[in-house]
Design a protein around this motif. Structure first.
Motif, PDB file in Angstrom:
ATOM      1  N   LEU A 435      -7.389 -14.026  13.817  1.00 30.74           N
ATOM      2  CA  LEU A 435      -7.776 -13.098  12.758  1.00 30.74           C
ATOM      3  C   LEU A 435      -8.357 -11.798  13.326  1.00 30.74           C
ATOM      4  CD1 LEU A 435      -9.356 -15.593  10.224  1.00 30.74           C
ATOM      5  CD2 LEU A 435      -7.128 -14.518  10.114  1.00 30.74           C
ATOM      6  N   SER A 436      -8.867 -11.881  14.563  1.00 33.41           N
ATOM      7  CA  SER A 436      -9.486 -10.683  15.126  1.00 33.41           C
ATOM      8  C   SER A 436      -8.469  -9.575  15.375  1.00 33.41           C
ATOM      9  CB  SER A 436     -10.201 -11.036  16.420  1.00 33.41           C
ATOM     10  OG  SER A 436      -9.254 -11.399  17.396  1.00 33.41           O
ATOM     11  N   PHE A 437      -7.173  -9.920  15.374  1.00 39.96           N
ATOM     12  CA  PHE A 437      -6.164  -8.898  15.612  1.00 39.96           C
ATOM     13  C   PHE A 437      -5.631  -8.274  14.322  1.00 39.96           C
ATOM     14  CE2 PHE A 437      -6.160 -11.209  19.582  1.00 39.96           C
ATOM     15  CZ  PHE A 437      -6.153 -10.153  20.481  1.00 39.96           C
ATOM     16  N   LEU A 438      -6.231  -8.633  13.209  1.00 46.08           N
ATOM     17  CA  LEU A 438      -5.794  -8.028  11.957  1.00 46.08           C
ATOM     18  C   LEU A 438      -6.368  -6.624  11.852  1.00 46.08           C
ATOM     19  CD1 LEU A 438      -6.299 -10.954   9.440  1.00 46.08           C
ATOM     20  CD2 LEU A 438      -4.172 -10.036  10.311  1.00 46.08           C
ATOM     21  N   PRO A 439      -5.671  -5.748  11.138  1.00 51.39           N
ATOM     22  CA  PRO A 439      -6.232  -4.403  10.953  1.00 51.39           C
ATOM     23  C   PRO A 439      -7.519  -4.474  10.141  1.00 51.39           C
ATOM     24  CG  PRO A 439      -4.194  -4.694   9.698  1.00 51.39           C
ATOM     25  CD  PRO A 439      -4.355  -5.903  10.530  1.00 51.39           C
ATOM     26  N   LYS A 440      -8.407  -3.532  10.401  1.00 57.30           N
ATOM     27  CA  LYS A 440      -9.689  -3.529   9.697  1.00 57.30           C
ATOM     28  C   LYS A 440      -9.493  -2.947   8.291  1.00 57.30           C
ATOM     29  CE  LYS A 440     -11.999  -5.041  13.208  1.00 57.30           C
ATOM     30  NZ  LYS A 440     -10.777  -5.768  13.609  1.00 57.30           N
ATOM     31  N   MET A 441     -10.141  -3.589   7.341  1.00 58.10           N
ATOM     32  CA  MET A 441     -10.077  -3.080   5.970  1.00 58.10           C
ATOM     33  C   MET A 441     -11.255  -2.125   5.778  1.00 58.10           C
ATOM     34  SD  MET A 441      -7.425  -4.309   4.735  1.00 58.10           S
ATOM     35  CE  MET A 441      -7.465  -4.134   2.975  1.00 58.10           C
ATOM     36  N   PRO A 442     -11.200  -1.112   4.923  1.00 56.23           N
ATOM     37  CA  PRO A 442     -10.017  -0.701   4.162  1.00 56.23           C
ATOM     38  C   PRO A 442      -9.005  -0.026   5.073  1.00 56.23           C
ATOM     39  CG  PRO A 442     -11.802   0.824   3.831  1.00 56.23           C
ATOM     40  CD  PRO A 442     -12.334  -0.253   4.712  1.00 56.23           C
ATOM     41  N   TRP A 443      -7.788  -0.352   4.858  1.00 53.54           N
ATOM     42  CA  TRP A 443      -6.725   0.144   5.722  1.00 53.54           C
ATOM     43  C   TRP A 443      -6.035   1.320   5.043  1.00 53.54           C
ATOM     44  CZ3 TRP A 443      -1.478   0.377   4.725  1.00 53.54           C
ATOM     45  CH2 TRP A 443      -0.646   0.680   5.811  1.00 53.54           C
ATOM     46  N   GLY A 444      -5.668   2.315   5.799  1.00 51.22           N
ATOM     47  CA  GLY A 444      -4.918   3.426   5.227  1.00 51.22           C
ATOM     48  C   GLY A 444      -3.945   3.951   6.257  1.00 51.22           C
ATOM     49  N   ILE A 445      -3.005   4.736   5.803  1.00 46.60           N
ATOM     50  CA  ILE A 445      -2.028   5.288   6.738  1.00 46.60           C
ATOM     51  C   ILE A 445      -2.648   6.493   7.430  1.00 46.60           C
ATOM     52  CG2 ILE A 445       0.222   6.379   6.912  1.00 46.60           C
ATOM     53  CD1 ILE A 445       0.986   4.647   4.442  1.00 46.60           C
ATOM     54  N   THR A 446      -2.646   6.481   8.743  1.00 47.25           N
ATOM     55  CA  THR A 446      -3.261   7.574   9.493  1.00 47.25           C
ATOM     56  C   THR A 446      -2.178   8.553   9.946  1.00 47.25           C
ATOM     57  OG1 THR A 446      -2.973   6.399  11.558  1.00 47.25           O
ATOM     58  CG2 THR A 446      -5.044   6.017  10.389  1.00 47.25           C
ATOM     59  N   PRO A 447      -2.583   9.762  10.324  1.00 45.01           N
ATOM     60  CA  PRO A 447      -1.590  10.734  10.816  1.00 45.01           C
ATOM     61  C   PRO A 447      -0.827  10.213  12.028  1.00 45.01           C
ATOM     62  CG  PRO A 447      -3.681  11.816  10.390  1.00 45.01           C
ATOM     63  CD  PRO A 447      -3.904  10.362  10.162  1.00 45.01           C
ATOM     64  N   GLU A 448      -1.494   9.378  12.868  1.00 42.43           N
ATOM     65  CA  GLU A 448      -0.780   8.844  14.036  1.00 42.43           C
ATOM     66  C   GLU A 448       0.374   7.960  13.601  1.00 42.43           C
ATOM     67  OE1 GLU A 448      -4.765   7.773  14.785  1.00 42.43           O
ATOM     68  OE2 GLU A 448      -4.396   9.860  14.251  1.00 42.43           O
ATOM     69  N   ASP A 449       0.135   7.229  12.500  1.00 42.83           N
ATOM     70  CA  ASP A 449       1.204   6.370  12.006  1.00 42.83           C
ATOM     71  C   ASP A 449       2.435   7.176  11.609  1.00 42.83           C
ATOM     72  OD1 ASP A 449      -0.376   4.180  12.313  1.00 42.83           O
ATOM     73  OD2 ASP A 449      -1.087   4.143  10.244  1.00 42.83           O
ATOM     74  N   MET A 450       2.182   8.420  11.210  1.00 41.30           N
ATOM     75  CA  MET A 450       3.275   9.210  10.645  1.00 41.30           C
ATOM     76  C   MET A 450       4.152   9.846  11.713  1.00 41.30           C
ATOM     77  SD  MET A 450       3.056   8.828   7.486  1.00 41.30           S
ATOM     78  CE  MET A 450       4.283  10.042   6.988  1.00 41.30           C
ATOM     79  N   ILE A 451       3.698   9.849  12.968  1.00 41.47           N
ATOM     80  CA  ILE A 451       4.406  10.623  13.995  1.00 41.47           C
ATOM     81  C   ILE A 451       5.872  10.212  14.102  1.00 41.47           C
ATOM     82  CG2 ILE A 451       4.550  11.086  16.469  1.00 41.47           C
ATOM     83  CD1 ILE A 451       1.482  10.874  16.510  1.00 41.47           C
TER      84      ILE A 451
END
Lengths: 898, 244
Positions: A435-451
């Protein structure tokens, strides 16, 4: 920091080599205790107030188990009562070497925060490292190392008022005045039931043993190995027979493809082998070869004890031994035990005070196990789990110990647990580490994700799924382009964005392989946060996706294919029925509906083309239960209905899978993960041909196309269900579709879909294969990075084997779950009248299918007390001529033969 | 059972080091009186002897001479008894030729060759015991030998191997680690200026990890350079006290 160095010398078998390795000893390894004031540690694991209530050790203490205790008593150590444990590095290494499953459990235990387990690296500690002495065996040295470490600990913590307790069963260690685990656990005041979980130690075993030797001795491993080399013994997997406990076969894998089966009969020859063990077999002389007996024998000697039933067993064997037949042998030794904890029921001993009872496993291929328990009266009527500890040569049954209770038999939760365990479906809650590898909540789309992603949020994307689906992994869109062509997109949840290769989450998912759907329950492959939230392409939220976008003309010909990672915002999540209604409702003109209509139109063309190519439409009965929302009992059941929209979604998924398969194979010809469906050998079709012949219908099986065509025209007037029945039979003739690595195989053809190449891309939330395919595709389009295991065809091949196994087991588990719910359903119904069809005819029974319930069962002609009607059995035209005219199985509720 | 666990959960490597720790380095300069420069260096269990002759006139074909700088001639060899398995190691086999070439490139970058036109510098390195990181140990030993010979250099050349396991860089690999399936990289560095003289890697590694790995290698090389610096200073001190 580096204190001193010594040399560890090692020799390897075969050509003696002296290997010199450095071994650094350090003085910066801390004890991990909260109470300690000497060590300069930053964080501690062990509590200062370490209290386990115990009569034997009333003082605060830490527990140090030795290797054998960990190996044999891991069931006890895992109990939440046992905390503040120190695992020495010596122990950890020995366990790693000796048993992979226990090692994994131990690691999970270390990871669990509330268990307070500290790993002490004693081998590199300046004061606890010892060298092997002259004439000392490696084992003795390790034992001594453990003792030295414990001694160091007790001196180290003396000032802080803490003691250290070494748990051991070893005589040598015991003399050093430590505690044996038996005594320790027996003196734990809080938990009397833990005692039962203790595996039998050596002294206990001595008590049980009666004087008579029942089985021949097993040969030592060295003799077995030389025997196998010289060809006097054969090595194979032991498979016990379901019907006859005195019979088994050993599958011997020969050179290349061929493998032989060796028959084993009789208690003596079976020689304590248990289903799935790897054994060494010696063939008997040819004149002792026998045929498998047709008798059904169940070991139900509740009354008889160990050694009285010899005669009867001999008889059963001899009766079958008249005609000389198959290769027959006897087990001379066990190469590897494949024991796991077994589920089953307790047969309470008739002697009231006895603490030894027999345990009957749910799997009929497993022998009954003798266990010792003081809580027999509470365990009666419960499903329990038992592990085997050993099978001495003078005991009729193996000895085992109670692991845990699953709940009362017949209850839904209990039975579910049983069928998950019996089908080897990993279903524990996800560990903290995972479970420690799950993304931290609250999760949102970051600019890095968009590259590396395309923004597709403006598209009218919608998803179509069965009702109640929360793990939505695909969504679709369709729109007209300016040039008159159509743009069709399949958007798949981007699970590989969240599950990074190699971490615990990834390993857990790879091990689980697939999500298992039982009636009213889902065993997730990935934690719920991902499966039902972050990855699920729900409507009106922004989600990451992997998109496959085609430009098509109106004849559904692909003009251009594009793969890209993207961000989408689904406009609607529909059920199949809702989508169908929108398409049919001519008044609706909104974007979503138009998009659905476009998709539907293309899907029809695609399907037609596929069928023209020879894809098979097969049939199998799938039933859905309506489950009562309160009691979770099934209240009604219906067979799954298929709508146009079902096939619409399916067509596009197939198309996406095929496009992706082609792409990853072009990019990685050596390590693409693909799925194939081999053509069945002609003999498989026998049952289908015979069944068709009985109604004078001809079926051609030369190719998939011929089969599909002849199935289409196979119709009998006044018997509309005949075609479906044939299709059900045809499904059973098929081979299993399997995953494979393209570098390891040359035949890629998918027979059922008539596609030269195929893979799974569209359901990464519930299948691990799709995650790998996503990663490959992401590398192919430059959106993600590769890692060594992805490119290693051998590793991938091993992964495929696991996935195939998990898929098979999950299917079995699903079927078993349906069967159980069917039984629950009928429990309250009494006798019903339904229409049924005879599927097969056997010598003494017929197999009947009831389409309404999707239920298949065996109806025996003769029951226990009355003889059956006189029958004439004809092998060629399967059918039974019955003297009495009124045998119609329709009105009868068939016994379900499991 | 699976192979060796190269990095334990507690962060210790097979031999008890942590990920960034080097093996123990010990060295001596001026071990041969006959040669112009010599040094013996131990890095853990890998031991090397380096000997330098020159600068002197070109031996053999005169045509090899360069008019503006010295040529550097390197020869690498391994002792028969240097590994667990004893075998004859003829000169000029492929591996040692390659290694010789790498050493030559490294030292051409470091030695001020333009001070000695039309001459030659010979560097002979022999591995006496091999336990991983042969290249880097040779470079470190040869550096000391060149300094001992009094040949001017831009800076020390220090070398170190690093490996990549479980998203962690391991510094100064030993043989068990090198053969345990780690992607390893050898780097030699002129530490003061931070110039890289040579990077060599023939394992598979994703390019995103390369920077972190090189970073780790440079840190390790700087660690080595401190030790070498101490050795040189101590050697000088001993030399000067003797003369007094």
């Amino acid at each position: 920091m580096l204190k001193s160095k010594t040399f560890v010398k090692k020799t390897r078998a075969g050509g003696v080599m002296k290997i010199v390795r450095e071994h650094y000893l350090r003085d910066d390894i801390w004890c991990g205790s909260e109470a300690c004031r000497e060590c300069k540690q930053e964080s501690t694991v062990l509590q200062a107030e370490a209290c386990i209530e115990s009569n034997l050790c009333p003082y605060p203490h830490y527990v140090v188990p030795d290797t054998n205790v960990v190996l044999h008593q891991i069931d006890v150590l895992e109990d939440p009562v046992i905390r503040n444990v120190i695992i020495l590095q010596t122990v950890l290494q020995e366990v790693r070497h000796r048993s992979a499953p226990v090692y994994k459990r131990l690691k999970d235990m270390i990871q669990a925060k509330e268990k307070l387990v500290y790993t002490f690296t004693n081998e590199h500690h300046r004061e606890t490292y010892i060298e092997r002495e002259q004439g000392e065996s490696a084992n003795d040295r390790n034992d001594r190392a453990i003792r030295v470490a414990v001694k160091w600990y007790s001196q180290h913590l003396k000032a802080d008022g803490l003691k250290v307790v070494l748990l051991t069963d070893d005589q040598g260690n015991k003399e050093k005045a430590e505690e044996s685990i038996d005594e320790y656990v027996k003196n734990l005041t809080a938990n009397p039931e833990l005692v039962d979980r203790l595996a039998l130690s050596k002294d206990d075993k001595a008590e049980i043993i009666s004087s008579k030797v029942l089985f021949p001795e097993h040969l030592p491993l060295s003799k077995i190995q030389s025997g196998i080399k010289s060809g006097t013994f054969l090595q194979g997997t032991f498979k016990a027979s379901r019907d006859n406990y005195l019979e088994a076969t050993v599958f011997v894998q020969g050179e290349g493809e061929e493998s032989t089966e060796v028959l084993i009969q009789g208690l003596q020859n079976l020689n304590r082998a248990v289903h799935q063990d790897v054994v060494a077999v010696q063939l008997l002389p040819r004149n002792q070869w026998v045929l498998p007996s047709s008798v059904v024998l169940q070991d139900d000697g509740a009354a008889k004890d160990d050694d009285v039933d010899g005669d009867e067993e001999e008889k059963a064997v001899i009766s079958a031994a008249e005609a000389a037949g198959k290769p027959t042998g006897k087990i001379v030794g066990i190469i590897k035990r494949n024991w796991r904890p077994f589920c089953g029921m307790l047969n309470v001993s008739q002697i009231k005070e006895s603490t030894r009872h027999l345990f009957t496993p749910a799997d009929r291929r497993i022998p009954r196990i003798r266990i010792e328990t003081r809580q027999a009266s509470t365990l009666v009527g419960q499903r329990i789990m038992v592990a085997i500890d050993g099978w001495p040569k003078n005991s009729r049954y193996p000895n085992g110990h109670f692991v845990r209770s699953l709940g009362s038999a017949g209850e839904k939760g209990t039975e579910e647990a049983v069928l998950l365990l019996e089908h080897d479906v990993p279903h524990q809650a996800f560990s903290q580490n995972v479970l420690s590898f799950l993304p931290k909540m609250p999760w949102g789309i970051t600019p890095e994700d968009m590259i590396k992603r395309q923004d597709l949020r403006h598209l009218t994307v919608c998803s179509v799924d069965p009702p109640g689906c929360t793990d939505i992994d695909d969504a679709l869109h369709c729109r007209e382009l300016e040039n008159g062509n159509l743009e069709v997109g399949v958007h798949i949840a981007d699970v590989s964005h969240f599950i990074r290769p190699g971490n615990a989450l990834d390993k857990e998912a790879a091990n689980r392989g697939t999500t298992v759907y039982l009636c009213g329950k889902r065993i997730d492959m990935v934690p719920e946060l991902l499966s039902s939230n972050l990855c699920s392409l729900r409507s009106n939220v922004e989600r990451l996706a992997f998109s496959c976008i085609w430009e098509m003309n109106h004849n559904a010909e692909i003009l251009k294919t594009q793969f890209t990672k993207s961000v989408i915002n689904s406009k609607a999540s529909l059920t199949y029925a809702e989508a169908q209604m929108r398409i049919d409702d001519t008044n609706k003109k909104d974007d979503i509906t138009e998009s659905l209509r476009g998709l539907n139109k293309l899907a029809k063309i695609l399907k037609r083309k596929r069928i023209e190519n020879g894809a098979l439409t097969l049939s199998s009965l799938e039933v859905r239960f309506h489950i009562d929302s309160e009691t979770h009992d099934p209240i009604d059941l219906q067979t799954k209905e298929l709508m146009e929209t079902n096939s619409m979604v399916e067509e596009f998924m197939l198309l996406a899978n095929i496009s992706v398969a082609q792409k990853i194979y072009d990019e990685f010809p050596d390590c693409a993960l693909l799925r194939k469906h081999p053509a069945p050998p002609p003999s498989n079709y026998d049952i289908l041909l015979k069944a068709a012949k009985s109604k004078n219908v001809e079926i051609h099986t030369d190719s998939a196309k011929a089969l599909a065509d002849s199935l289409d025209v196979a119709k009998v007037d006044g018997f509309s269900y005949f075609n479906t029945l044939l299709r059900i039979l045809a499904t059973r003739c098929m081979m299993q579709a399997v995953y494979f690595c393209s570098g390891m195989d040359s035949d890629f053809h998918h027979y059922g879909l008539a596609s030269p190449i195929y893979t799974h891309f569209t359901s990464p939330i519930r299948r691990y294969a799709d995650i790998i395919v996503h990663r490959l595709l992401a590398v192919a389009i430059g959106a993600d990075i590769t890692y060594p295991d992805l490119m290693d065809k051998h590793k991938q091949s091993a992964l495929c084997n696991n996935l195939n196994y998990r898929h098979k087991m999950s299917q079995y588990a699903q079927r078993a779950s349906v069967a159980f719910h069917t039984q629950l359903f009928f429990k309250s119904r009494g006798i019903l009248n339904e229409e049924g069809f005879v599927l097969f005819v056997r010598k003494n029974a017929i197999i009947v299918l009831i389409p309404k319930f999707g239920l298949e069962g065996t109806v025996f002609f003769d029951s226990k007390d009355k003889a059956g009607p006189s029958l004439v059995f004809d092998e060629e035209i399967p059918g039974v001529s019955v003297a009495a005219p009124d045998v119609e199985p329709q009105a009868k509720k068939p016994k379900v033969d499991r | 059972m699976a192979g060796l666990e190269l990095l334990s959960d507690q962060g210790y490597r097979l031999d008890g080091r942590k990920a960034t720790e080097l093996r123990k380095v010990q060295a001596r300069m001026g071990v041969f009186a006959q040669a112009d420069g010599s040094a013996y260096l131990e890095q853990g269990n890998t031991k090397a002897l380096a000997v330098v002759y020159g600068p002197h006139e070109i031996r053999g074909a005169r045509s090899r001479a360069l008019h503006d700088r010295a040529i550097i001639n390197c020869q690498y060899s391994m002792a028969t008894f240097s590994t667990a398995e004893r075998k004859r190691r003829p000169h000029g086999d492929r591996k040692s030729t390659e290694m010789s070439l790498h050493l030559k490139q490294t030292f051409e970058a470091a030695v001020l060759t333009q001070l000695y036109p039309r001459s030659q510098i010979d560097i002979y390195v022999k591995i006496l015991q091999s336990d991983g990181g042969n290249y880097s140990v040779c470079v470190n030993a040869a550096t000391l030998a060149v300094i001992d010979a009094g040949i001017p250099m831009r800076d020390y050349v220090c070398a170190c191997t690093v490996g990549f396991v479980d998203e962690t860089s391991l510094a100064d690999l030993c043989y068990a680690e090198e053969s345990g399936g780690v992607s390893s990289l050898a780097l030699s560095l002129l530490p003061r200026g931070g110039q890289i003289a040579l990077v060599q890697m023939d394992a598979r590694l994703h390019q995103d990890h390369l920077d972190t790995l090189i970073e780790a290698a440079m840190t390790a090389c700087k660690g080595v350079s401190k030790v070498l610096d101490q050795v040189v200073r101590q050697h000088l001190q001993e030399g000067s006290t003797l003369r007094e």
